[in-house]
Motif scaffolding. Structure first.
Motif, PDB file in Angstrom:
ATOM      1  N   ASN A  25       6.523  15.398   5.856  1.00 42.94           N
ATOM      2  CA  ASN A  25       5.196  14.848   5.564  1.00 42.94           C
ATOM      3  C   ASN A  25       4.670  14.156   6.828  1.00 42.94           C
ATOM      4  N   PRO A  26       3.506  14.537   7.340  1.00 48.35           N
ATOM      5  CA  PRO A  26       3.015  13.920   8.580  1.00 48.35           C
ATOM      6  C   PRO A  26       2.605  12.464   8.427  1.00 48.35           C
ATOM      7  N   ALA A  27       2.456  11.991   7.177  1.00 45.26           N
ATOM      8  CA  ALA A  27       1.969  10.626   6.957  1.00 45.26           C
ATOM      9  C   ALA A  27       2.817   9.556   7.645  1.00 45.26           C
ATOM     10  N   PRO A  28       4.166   9.585   7.554  1.00 46.96           N
ATOM     11  CA  PRO A  28       4.942   8.543   8.237  1.00 46.96           C
ATOM     12  C   PRO A  28       4.729   8.531   9.743  1.00 46.96           C
ATOM     13  N   TYR A  29       4.596   9.706  10.331  1.00 46.27           N
ATOM     14  CA  TYR A  29       4.402   9.782  11.778  1.00 46.27           C
ATOM     15  C   TYR A  29       3.054   9.177  12.179  1.00 46.27           C
ATOM     16  N   LEU A  30       2.035   9.500  11.407  1.00 50.35           N
ATOM     17  CA  LEU A  30       0.715   8.941  11.677  1.00 50.35           C
ATOM     18  C   LEU A  30       0.703   7.434  11.461  1.00 50.35           C
ATOM     19  N   PHE A  31       1.381   6.996  10.387  1.00 45.36           N
ATOM     20  CA  PHE A  31       1.384   5.574  10.054  1.00 45.36           C
ATOM     21  C   PHE A  31       2.030   4.744  11.158  1.00 45.36           C
ATOM     22  N   TRP A  32       3.202   5.189  11.624  1.00 47.43           N
ATOM     23  CA  TRP A  32       3.929   4.389  12.602  1.00 47.43           C
ATOM     24  C   TRP A  32       3.384   4.544  14.011  1.00 47.43           C
ATOM     25  N   SER A  33       2.644   5.606  14.276  1.00 44.50           N
ATOM     26  CA  SER A  33       2.110   5.780  15.619  1.00 44.50           C
ATOM     27  C   SER A  33       0.714   5.200  15.779  1.00 44.50           C
ATOM     28  N   THR A  34      -0.012   5.050  14.675  1.00 45.46           N
ATOM     29  CA  THR A  34      -1.405   4.598  14.795  1.00 45.46           C
ATOM     30  C   THR A  34      -1.672   3.241  14.155  1.00 45.46           C
ATOM     31  N   ILE A  35      -0.913   2.867  13.142  1.00 47.18           N
ATOM     32  CA  ILE A  35      -1.193   1.627  12.415  1.00 47.18           C
ATOM     33  C   ILE A  35      -0.126   0.578  12.691  1.00 47.18           C
ATOM     34  N   SER A  36       1.082   0.848  12.240  1.00 43.40           N
ATOM     35  CA  SER A  36       2.142  -0.153  12.370  1.00 43.40           C
ATOM     36  C   SER A  36       2.784  -0.171  13.749  1.00 43.40           C
ATOM     37  N   GLY A  37       2.748   0.971  14.447  1.00 43.98           N
ATOM     38  CA  GLY A  37       3.314   1.003  15.787  1.00 43.98           C
ATOM     39  C   GLY A  37       2.713  -0.041  16.715  1.00 43.98           C
ATOM     40  N   LEU A  57       0.825  -1.201   0.000  1.00 37.50           N
ATOM     41  CA  LEU A  57       0.000   0.000   0.000  1.00 37.50           C
ATOM     42  C   LEU A  57       0.864   1.257   0.000  1.00 37.50           C
ATOM     43  N   ALA A  58       1.940   1.239   0.788  1.00 39.32           N
ATOM     44  CA  ALA A  58       2.830   2.402   0.828  1.00 39.32           C
ATOM     45  C   ALA A  58       3.495   2.632  -0.517  1.00 39.32           C
ATOM     46  N   GLY A  59       3.825   1.547  -1.225  1.00 42.03           N
ATOM     47  CA  GLY A  59       4.515   1.673  -2.498  1.00 42.03           C
ATOM     48  C   GLY A  59       3.647   2.160  -3.637  1.00 42.03           C
ATOM     49  N   ILE A  60       2.329   1.991  -3.533  1.00 48.49           N
ATOM     50  CA  ILE A  60       1.439   2.409  -4.623  1.00 48.49           C
ATOM     51  C   ILE A  60       0.656   3.665  -4.266  1.00 48.49           C
ATOM     52  N   THR A  61       0.835   4.165  -3.056  1.00 52.34           N
ATOM     53  CA  THR A  61       0.132   5.382  -2.652  1.00 52.34           C
ATOM     54  C   THR A  61       0.913   6.600  -3.120  1.00 52.34           C
ATOM     55  N   ILE A  62       0.272   7.398  -3.975  1.00 50.03           N
ATOM     56  CA  ILE A  62       0.930   8.593  -4.497  1.00 50.03           C
ATOM     57  C   ILE A  62       0.978   9.655  -3.400  1.00 50.03           C
ATOM     58  N   GLY A  63       2.173  10.121  -3.112  1.00 50.25           N
ATOM     59  CA  GLY A  63       2.368  11.160  -2.117  1.00 50.25           C
ATOM     60  C   GLY A  63       3.483  12.087  -2.546  1.00 50.25           C
ATOM     61  N   PRO A  64       3.802  13.080  -1.727  1.00 56.35           N
ATOM     62  CA  PRO A  64       4.851  14.038  -2.101  1.00 56.35           C
ATOM     63  C   PRO A  64       6.192  13.384  -2.408  1.00 56.35           C
ATOM     64  N   PHE A  65       6.571  12.355  -1.632  1.00 58.13           N
ATOM     65  CA  PHE A  65       7.877  11.744  -1.858  1.00 58.13           C
ATOM     66  C   PHE A  65       7.936  11.011  -3.192  1.00 58.13           C
ATOM     67  N   LEU A  66       6.917  10.196  -3.506  1.00 56.88           N
ATOM     68  CA  LEU A  66       6.923   9.491  -4.780  1.00 56.88           C
ATOM     69  C   LEU A  66       6.842  10.475  -5.945  1.00 56.88           C
ATOM     70  N   SER A  81      11.165  -2.041  -2.946  1.00 53.24           N
ATOM     71  CA  SER A  81      11.193  -2.686  -4.266  1.00 53.24           C
ATOM     72  C   SER A  81      10.235  -1.982  -5.228  1.00 53.24           C
ATOM     73  N   LEU A  82       9.094  -1.549  -4.722  1.00 56.09           N
ATOM     74  CA  LEU A  82       8.139  -0.840  -5.569  1.00 56.09           C
ATOM     75  C   LEU A  82       8.682   0.526  -5.987  1.00 56.09           C
ATOM     76  N   ILE A  83       9.417   1.186  -5.096  1.00 54.69           N
ATOM     77  CA  ILE A  83      10.047   2.453  -5.473  1.00 54.69           C
ATOM     78  C   ILE A  83      11.067   2.222  -6.585  1.00 54.69           C
ATOM     79  N   LEU A  84      11.875   1.160  -6.449  1.00 55.30           N
ATOM     80  CA  LEU A  84      12.852   0.820  -7.480  1.00 55.30           C
ATOM     81  C   LEU A  84      12.160   0.506  -8.795  1.00 55.30           C
ATOM     82  N   ALA A  85      11.074  -0.248  -8.741  1.00 58.39           N
ATOM     83  CA  ALA A  85      10.336  -0.584  -9.956  1.00 58.39           C
ATOM     84  C   ALA A  85       9.782   0.674 -10.621  1.00 58.39           C
ATOM     85  N   LEU A  86       9.298   1.619  -9.807  1.00 56.30           N
ATOM     86  CA  LEU A  86       8.784   2.877 -10.355  1.00 56.30           C
ATOM     87  C   LEU A  86       9.887   3.632 -11.085  1.00 56.30           C
TER      88      LEU A  86
END
Length: 232
Positions: free
Chosen positions: A136-148, A17-26, A176-181
């Motif tokens: 980008n606040p997304a990584p902070y939210l992801f690791w504190s609420t979902i994967s944390g 999901l992280a690899g296919i989600t379009i965001g500022p970094f990608l 790997s998805l970033i590399l493929a992109l």
């Protein structure tokens, strides 16, 4: 004790999901591939890992203790930085098209200075990528609420090895998805140079839209937060 297999599957799923989600970094990655080429883009693969590591180690313990508006402020600052990158890329591209007289250079020359005469070092490109992701606040939210919580459950039930297995599964898929992109974008540019020219404005527009989105969400949430505070 929880089974390891479901935890690994969740890591694979969230990495996908992280690899296919379009965001500022990608969006930034695609932009660098189009303007600077494959070699200058490759180090960016490690950016999510570099940014996420301190978040996982530190912020899981303190994020809940920080004021609610901190992530909103980061959203505004990060969105402004993405807007600046989009504008800067548009400006450089416009200068290049004005100065360019001959045929478009081949992809082999992408590692050379940009057509406007500027040369952003690999370090500069990498630092910009770090800032785009770190603001980008997304990584902070992801690791504190979902994967944390998943990591904490893994450590509590199966030890550090369980958490490590989740992280390996997550980053193997994500990176790997970033590399493929990168490979796909580079290949498209090599096969069809005109397509390359059309894709660059698309990435600029994408970065502007994403930057405006981050700023808007941050401003709205800040107004809501301080509005509630003033009422209380």
């Amino acid at each position: 004790m929880i089974d390891l297999a479901p935890l690994i599957l969740q890591g694979l799923g969230y990495g996908f999901l992280a690899g296919i989600t379009i965001g500022p970094f990608l969006g930034y990655v695609v932009n660098v591939v189009l303007t600077r080429g494959w070699q200058r883009s490759l180090p960016l693969i490690s950016v999510p890992l570099v940014v996420d590591t301190p978040i996982i180690v530190i912020f899981l313990n303190v994020l809940n203790e920080l004021p609610e508006y901190i992530l909103d402020v980061m959203s505004v600052v990060g969105g402004t930085f993405v807007l600046w990158l989009g504008w800067n890329t548009w400006r450089d591209n416009r200068r290049a098209r004005r100065q360019q007289e001959g045929p478009v250079t081949s992809s082999a020359n992408k590692s050379q200075p940009a057509p406007d005469g500027s040369l952003i070092s690999l370090r500069g490109i990498y630092l910009r990528g770090l800032l785009v992701n770190a603001l980008n606040p997304a990584p902070y939210l992801f690791w504190s609420t979902i994967s944390g919580p998943l990591l904490l459950d893994g450590i509590r039930e199966g030890g550090v090895g369980y958490a490590f297995a989740f992280l390996v599964a997550y980053y193997v898929v994500f990176l790997s998805l970033i590399l493929a992109l990168m490979i796909v974008i580079e290949r498209i540019g090599e096969l069809n140079e005109s397509m390359n020219r059309y894709m660059l404005p698309v990435t600029i527009v994408l970065m502007i839209v994403l930057g405006l989105g981050l700023v808007a969400v941050g401003v709205i949430d800040l107004m809501s937060y301080f509005g509630r505070s003033s009422v209380l």
